[in-house]
Each structure stands twice: as C-alpha cells, then as structure tokens.
Write a protein that holds these residues in place. Structure first.
Motif, PDB file in Angstrom:
ATOM      1  N   PHE A  80       6.990 -13.710  27.485  1.00 30.15           N
ATOM      2  CA  PHE A  80       5.416 -13.765  26.856  1.00 30.15           C
ATOM      3  C   PHE A  80       5.362 -13.286  25.375  1.00 30.15           C
ATOM      4  CE2 PHE A  80       1.300 -12.798  26.354  1.00 30.15           C
ATOM      5  CZ  PHE A  80       0.536 -13.812  27.020  1.00 30.15           C
ATOM      6  N   ILE A  81       5.890 -11.985  25.161  1.00 29.25           N
ATOM      7  CA  ILE A  81       5.386 -11.401  23.823  1.00 29.25           C
ATOM      8  C   ILE A  81       6.365 -11.579  22.869  1.00 29.25           C
ATOM      9  CG2 ILE A  81       4.054  -9.704  25.076  1.00 29.25           C
ATOM     10  CD1 ILE A  81       6.510  -7.364  24.596  1.00 29.25           C
ATOM     11  N   LYS A  82       7.785 -12.284  23.154  1.00 30.67           N
ATOM     12  CA  LYS A  82       8.367 -12.235  22.061  1.00 30.67           C
ATOM     13  C   LYS A  82       7.714 -12.966  20.856  1.00 30.67           C
ATOM     14  CE  LYS A  82      13.217 -14.114  21.708  1.00 30.67           C
ATOM     15  NZ  LYS A  82      14.237 -14.730  22.390  1.00 30.67           N
ATOM     16  N   LYS A  83       7.991 -12.607  19.783  1.00 32.87           N
ATOM     17  CA  LYS A  83       7.545 -12.924  18.375  1.00 32.87           C
ATOM     18  C   LYS A  83       5.970 -12.986  18.414  1.00 32.87           C
ATOM     19  CE  LYS A  83      11.533 -15.631  17.205  1.00 32.87           C
ATOM     20  NZ  LYS A  83      11.931 -16.830  16.616  1.00 32.87           N
ATOM     21  N   ARG A  84       5.132 -12.482  19.400  1.00 33.47           N
ATOM     22  CA  ARG A  84       3.733 -12.487  19.294  1.00 33.47           C
ATOM     23  C   ARG A  84       3.490 -11.018  18.726  1.00 33.47           C
ATOM     24  NH1 ARG A  84       1.100 -16.089  21.986  1.00 33.47           N
ATOM     25  NH2 ARG A  84       1.995 -17.104  23.733  1.00 33.47           N
ATOM     26  N   PRO A  85       2.777 -11.019  17.720  1.00 32.15           N
ATOM     27  CA  PRO A  85       2.132 -10.026  16.476  1.00 32.15           C
ATOM     28  C   PRO A  85       1.633  -9.102  17.905  1.00 32.15           C
ATOM     29  CG  PRO A  85       1.506 -11.891  15.503  1.00 32.15           C
ATOM     30  CD  PRO A  85       1.978 -12.086  16.826  1.00 32.15           C
ATOM     31  N   LEU A  86       1.998  -7.846  17.851  1.00 34.95           N
ATOM     32  CA  LEU A  86       1.543  -6.697  18.720  1.00 34.95           C
ATOM     33  C   LEU A  86       0.456  -5.762  18.146  1.00 34.95           C
ATOM     34  CD1 LEU A  86       4.877  -5.880  20.394  1.00 34.95           C
ATOM     35  CD2 LEU A  86       3.168  -7.316  21.102  1.00 34.95           C
ATOM     36  N   ALA A  87      -0.305  -4.844  19.083  1.00 32.29           N
ATOM     37  CA  ALA A  87      -0.938  -4.125  18.872  1.00 32.29           C
ATOM     38  C   ALA A  87      -0.625  -3.038  20.134  1.00 32.29           C
ATOM     39  CB  ALA A  87      -2.530  -4.090  18.699  1.00 32.29           C
ATOM     40  N   VAL A  88      -0.351  -1.798  19.860  1.00 33.70           N
ATOM     41  CA  VAL A  88       0.307  -0.881  21.063  1.00 33.70           C
ATOM     42  C   VAL A  88      -0.833   0.182  21.272  1.00 33.70           C
ATOM     43  CG1 VAL A  88       2.727  -1.731  20.922  1.00 33.70           C
ATOM     44  CG2 VAL A  88       1.678   0.306  19.737  1.00 33.70           C
ATOM     45  N   ILE A  89      -0.767   0.832  22.335  1.00 31.70           N
ATOM     46  CA  ILE A  89      -1.393   2.006  22.744  1.00 31.70           C
ATOM     47  C   ILE A  89      -0.239   2.887  22.826  1.00 31.70           C
ATOM     48  CG2 ILE A  89      -2.749   3.653  24.045  1.00 31.70           C
ATOM     49  CD1 ILE A  89      -4.874   1.302  24.459  1.00 31.70           C
ATOM     50  N   ARG A  90      -0.151   3.976  21.826  1.00 31.44           N
ATOM     51  CA  ARG A  90       0.964   4.829  21.922  1.00 31.44           C
ATOM     52  C   ARG A  90       0.276   6.505  22.263  1.00 31.44           C
ATOM     53  NH1 ARG A  90       4.972   4.215  17.241  1.00 31.44           N
ATOM     54  NH2 ARG A  90       5.547   2.196  17.986  1.00 31.44           N
ATOM     55  N   PHE A 114      12.689   0.510  22.583  1.00 26.41           N
ATOM     56  CA  PHE A 114      12.442   1.251  21.522  1.00 26.41           C
ATOM     57  C   PHE A 114      10.910   1.694  21.321  1.00 26.41           C
ATOM     58  CE2 PHE A 114      11.419   2.730  16.980  1.00 26.41           C
ATOM     59  CZ  PHE A 114      12.817   3.909  16.967  1.00 26.41           C
ATOM     60  N   GLN A 115      10.054   0.845  21.665  1.00 23.95           N
ATOM     61  CA  GLN A 115       8.635   1.173  21.642  1.00 23.95           C
ATOM     62  C   GLN A 115       8.239   1.947  22.686  1.00 23.95           C
ATOM     63  OE1 GLN A 115       5.881  -0.123  19.803  1.00 23.95           O
ATOM     64  NE2 GLN A 115       7.260  -0.678  18.419  1.00 23.95           N
ATOM     65  N   ALA A 116       8.877   2.100  23.814  1.00 29.84           N
ATOM     66  CA  ALA A 116       8.686   2.881  24.917  1.00 29.84           C
ATOM     67  C   ALA A 116       9.466   4.313  24.531  1.00 29.84           C
ATOM     68  CB  ALA A 116       9.274   2.327  26.277  1.00 29.84           C
ATOM     69  N   GLN A 117      10.522   4.239  23.800  1.00 22.62           N
ATOM     70  CA  GLN A 117      10.852   5.576  23.433  1.00 22.62           C
ATOM     71  C   GLN A 117       9.964   6.250  22.393  1.00 22.62           C
ATOM     72  OE1 GLN A 117      12.959   8.019  23.201  1.00 22.62           O
ATOM     73  NE2 GLN A 117      12.683   8.505  21.034  1.00 22.62           N
ATOM     74  N   MET A 118       9.189   5.495  21.580  1.00 20.14           N
ATOM     75  CA  MET A 118       8.338   6.139  20.670  1.00 20.14           C
ATOM     76  C   MET A 118       6.884   6.475  21.345  1.00 20.14           C
ATOM     77  SD  MET A 118       9.613   5.886  17.572  1.00 20.14           S
ATOM     78  CE  MET A 118       8.333   5.691  16.390  1.00 20.14           C
ATOM     79  N   GLY A 119       6.908   6.273  22.812  1.00 20.62           N
ATOM     80  CA  GLY A 119       5.785   6.685  23.414  1.00 20.62           C
ATOM     81  C   GLY A 119       4.670   5.433  23.458  1.00 20.62           C
ATOM     82  N   THR A 120       5.207   4.143  23.166  1.00 18.23           N
ATOM     83  CA  THR A 120       4.183   3.079  23.612  1.00 18.23           C
ATOM     84  C   THR A 120       4.209   2.956  25.000  1.00 18.23           C
ATOM     85  OG1 THR A 120       4.565   1.775  21.441  1.00 18.23           O
ATOM     86  CG2 THR A 120       3.857   0.619  23.665  1.00 18.23           C
ATOM     87  N   ILE A 121       2.971   2.935  25.394  1.00 25.24           N
ATOM     88  CA  ILE A 121       2.426   2.613  26.883  1.00 25.24           C
ATOM     89  C   ILE A 121       1.794   1.246  27.209  1.00 25.24           C
ATOM     90  CG2 ILE A 121       1.067   3.448  28.973  1.00 25.24           C
ATOM     91  CD1 ILE A 121       1.664   6.161  28.309  1.00 25.24           C
ATOM     92  N   GLU A 122       0.813   0.916  26.328  1.00 23.76           N
ATOM     93  CA  GLU A 122       0.373  -0.595  26.663  1.00 23.76           C
ATOM     94  C   GLU A 122       0.796  -1.353  25.354  1.00 23.76           C
ATOM     95  OE1 GLU A 122      -3.707  -0.734  26.821  1.00 23.76           O
ATOM     96  OE2 GLU A 122      -3.756   1.160  28.459  1.00 23.76           O
ATOM     97  N   PHE A 123       1.238  -2.644  25.812  1.00 24.62           N
ATOM     98  CA  PHE A 123       1.490  -3.721  24.706  1.00 24.62           C
ATOM     99  C   PHE A 123       0.356  -4.672  24.627  1.00 24.62           C
ATOM    100  CE2 PHE A 123       5.476  -1.801  26.026  1.00 24.62           C
ATOM    101  CZ  PHE A 123       6.362  -1.845  24.964  1.00 24.62           C
ATOM    102  N   HIS A 124      -0.282  -5.046  23.618  1.00 23.48           N
ATOM    103  CA  HIS A 124      -1.117  -5.892  23.665  1.00 23.48           C
ATOM    104  C   HIS A 124      -0.664  -7.041  22.449  1.00 23.48           C
ATOM    105  CE1 HIS A 124      -4.731  -3.503  25.402  1.00 23.48           C
ATOM    106  NE2 HIS A 124      -3.640  -2.744  25.157  1.00 23.48           N
ATOM    107  N   SER A 125      -1.134  -8.229  22.777  1.00 22.21           N
ATOM    108  CA  SER A 125      -0.475  -9.462  21.875  1.00 22.21           C
ATOM    109  C   SER A 125      -1.629 -10.165  21.422  1.00 22.21           C
ATOM    110  CB  SER A 125       0.818 -10.095  22.626  1.00 22.21           C
ATOM    111  OG  SER A 125       0.048 -10.987  23.366  1.00 22.21           O
ATOM    112  N   TRP A 126      -1.185 -10.684  20.156  1.00 22.15           N
ATOM    113  CA  TRP A 126      -1.957 -11.800  19.723  1.00 22.15           C
ATOM    114  C   TRP A 126      -1.795 -13.086  20.515  1.00 22.15           C
ATOM    115  CZ3 TRP A 126      -2.364 -12.954  13.742  1.00 22.15           C
ATOM    116  CH2 TRP A 126      -2.568 -11.787  13.091  1.00 22.15           C
ATOM    117  N   GLY A 127      -2.580 -14.091  20.260  1.00 26.03           N
ATOM    118  CA  GLY A 127      -2.528 -15.187  20.937  1.00 26.03           C
ATOM    119  C   GLY A 127      -1.742 -16.471  20.107  1.00 26.03           C
ATOM    120  N   SER A 128      -1.111 -15.822  19.125  1.00 25.79           N
ATOM    121  CA  SER A 128      -0.173 -16.971  18.354  1.00 25.79           C
ATOM    122  C   SER A 128       1.330 -16.165  18.247  1.00 25.79           C
ATOM    123  CB  SER A 128      -0.638 -17.393  17.023  1.00 25.79           C
ATOM    124  OG  SER A 128      -0.730 -16.071  16.248  1.00 25.79           O
TER     125      SER A 128
END
Ligand code: ATP
Ligand code: MN
Length: 277
Positions: free
Chosen positions: A40-50, A92-106
């Motif tokens: 689902f998220i591959k190549k979708r621009p992300l915003a994360v909650i870290r 790697f995101q999880a290693q950096m402390g990312t808990i939530e992954f939010h993505s764009w619709g493109s």
C-alpha cells in the motif's frame, strides 16, 4: 540486535507506558506486516508520527532530516518529502521511533495524479457506534450506486475510513471536488445525521464526513499502521461484513488475529481499474 539488517537501538525502551509495549515489539510488528504495508505505502509520500521517548511526546514529521540516507527522498518544489520502497527502509523508520505511518493519496513520481480517495468518518460526541456504522454503510451505498467499489478500515481511533482506489487520471482538484460532492450528497440526503462542516461545534449529534484528505499533501493513516494511542491500536482493513464486529480501536498489537494478516478484504483493492470520470 538486528531486524531486516537494521541495528535496533534501545530495544527494551517502553514506547507505550500504560501497556508496557516496547520498541522491539513495535519493530517486530512492522517486520511482520512489512509486505502488507508496502503493498500500500510503497512510493506514497509519507508523514509519520515519531516518538523518541514514548507515545506521550510524539511529533508529526513530513520532511526528512537526519535519516535522509535511509529513506527515499524527493523534491517537490523546494520542499523535501520521503517515502519507503522496501522492508529495510520501513524498519529503519521504526528504528528511528516512527509509530504511525500516514500516506498521501498519490505515489511518486506522479504525485500530482492521485489514485486513492479516502473518506474519514468521525463521530460527534453523542454518536453511538451503531449510528457510526450506519453512516459508514450509507456512504458505501452512495459509492455503490455510482458503481464504485470501496474498502473499509478501522482508524485505530474514533472512526472508520472508507477508501476508494482509482487508476491515475485526474488532478487533485477534480479528485477533491468529486469527494466533496459525495460528502455533500450524504449531508443533503440526511442533514440531521451528517455534516461536512469542519468546525467542531457544528458536529454535535452528527457524523463528520471528512473529505479534505483528498487534497494534495494531505495524509491518512496507512493500513496496518499502529497508532500512538493507548494499547497500540491498529488501522486494520476489514471486510464489509466485519463492520459490525469491530469497533474502530478494537484491534491492537496484542490481540490482532492472524486472519487479518491475509488481508483478504482488500485483495481487489490492488487490482482495481476504476476510473474517475
Ligand atoms: P480518528 O478515528 O480518531 O479520527 P484519524 O486517523 O481519522 O483517527 P487523526 O489521527 O486525528 O484522525 O489524524 C487526522 C489527520 O491529520 C492524519 O491523517 C494526519 O494527516 C493529520 N495529522 C495528525 N496529527 C497531526 C499533527 N500533529 N499535525 C498535523 N497533522 C496531523
Ligand atoms: Mn477520523
């Protein structure tokens, strides 16, 4: 300790103080769902909650900084954004402390042509779960009448998300415009039940149909993302049949059953050929 080739620092750090869930549990969860999520998220621009300490001090992050060499970065005008393209980058995101992954619709590189529409249904304070589910069903019916197949997921918070896949064809403006019309159709049909008014004081006794996530740069929590909320709830894809079986925050990192990892309810999502006319 290494996961997917990434050295995990402070594996025992407690990220969820109330339930004692540690960083390594979060990392292992993401390792387990990596392929499902990437689909689902591959190549979708992300915003994360870290969360560097724990979920009480998370921050919303849209731009890459120190981790630039370990994610996929691209320029949009003079702003940098990022996405993940494989398991390693996800972990790697999880290693950096990312808990939530939010993505764009493109997806990158055609970020100006959306391919996923989302309706976020938020219950006003005095809305029962039963009424919320009715709302989700009403929305689904409108989409079905338009011959659009839609998919359901829990938000992991207070509401549900209804997601509609499209082939890339239209720009953001027409995309948002269409989603707005759908939301307003509901509001006009049942003015006592639904509102598209973003102002919180207008939502009392109603379900807020948030279509504004269908805007360039807006994001929605991704399927299988954990939430940085008490008990680590998950935004889980559900079959329409299961709408009545699971409340929005029912499924979490501790109780998620194996059946969800097959992701059967969304199987057709990835093969959809729907076009927004
Ligand atoms: P709920 O069912 O509880 O409403 P949700 O996922 O629908 O859960 P939120 O968690 O409130 O809704 O997030 C709404 C959207 O706002 C997210 O998808 C994200 O794009 C954005 N967002 C979340 N947190 C922040 C923040 N701190 N700053 C800016 N935008 C945020
Ligand atoms: Mn919501």
């Amino acid at each position: 300790m290494k996961v997917a080739g990434i050295e995990i620092t402070s594996p025992e750090k407690v990220l969820y103080p109330e339930s004692g869930i540690s960083k390594i549990e979060v990392v292992k969860y993401y390792e387990k769902v990596a392929d499902l999520m990437l689909r689902f998220i591959k190549k979708r621009p992300l915003a994360v909650i870290r969360c560097h300490e724990n979920i009480e001090n998370g921050f919303f992050k849209k731009h890459p900084t120190t981790e630039k060499s370990s994610v996929s970065v691209f320029l949009d005008g003079d702003e940098e954004y990022f996405y993940v393209k494989n398991k390693k980058e996800l972990i790697f995101q999880a290693q950096m402390g990312t808990i939530e992954f939010h993505s764009w619709g493109s997806t990158y590189p055609k970020i100006d042509t959306p391919n996923m529409m989302v309706f976020d249904l938020d219950p006003g304070e005095d809305i029962s779960l039963e009424r919320l589910r009715e709302g989700v069903q009403d929305l689904k019916n409108i989409l079905t009448d338009l011959r659009l197949q839609s998919f359901l997921k829990t938000s992991g918070g207070k509401g549900y998300h209804v997601v509609v896949p499209f082939k890339k064809s239209r720009d953001w403006e027409s995309f948002e415009d269409f989603s707005k019309k759908i939301a307003q159709l509901l509001e006009t049909q049942f003015p006592k039940k639904y509102t598209t008014n973003i102002r919180k004081n207008q939502r009392h006794g109603k379900i807020f149909i948030d279509y504004l996530r269908n805007t360039r740069g807006a994001t929605c929590v991704a399927p299988f993302s954990l939430r940085a909320r008490s008990n680590a709830p998950i935004s889980v894809p559900l079959s329409w049949r299961d709408l009545k079986s699971y409340a929005p925050a029912d499924i979490n990192i501790k109780n998620i059953s194996d059946k969800f990892f097959k992701n059967e309810p969304w199987e057709e999502f990835y093969f959809s050929t729907q076009v927004l006319k």
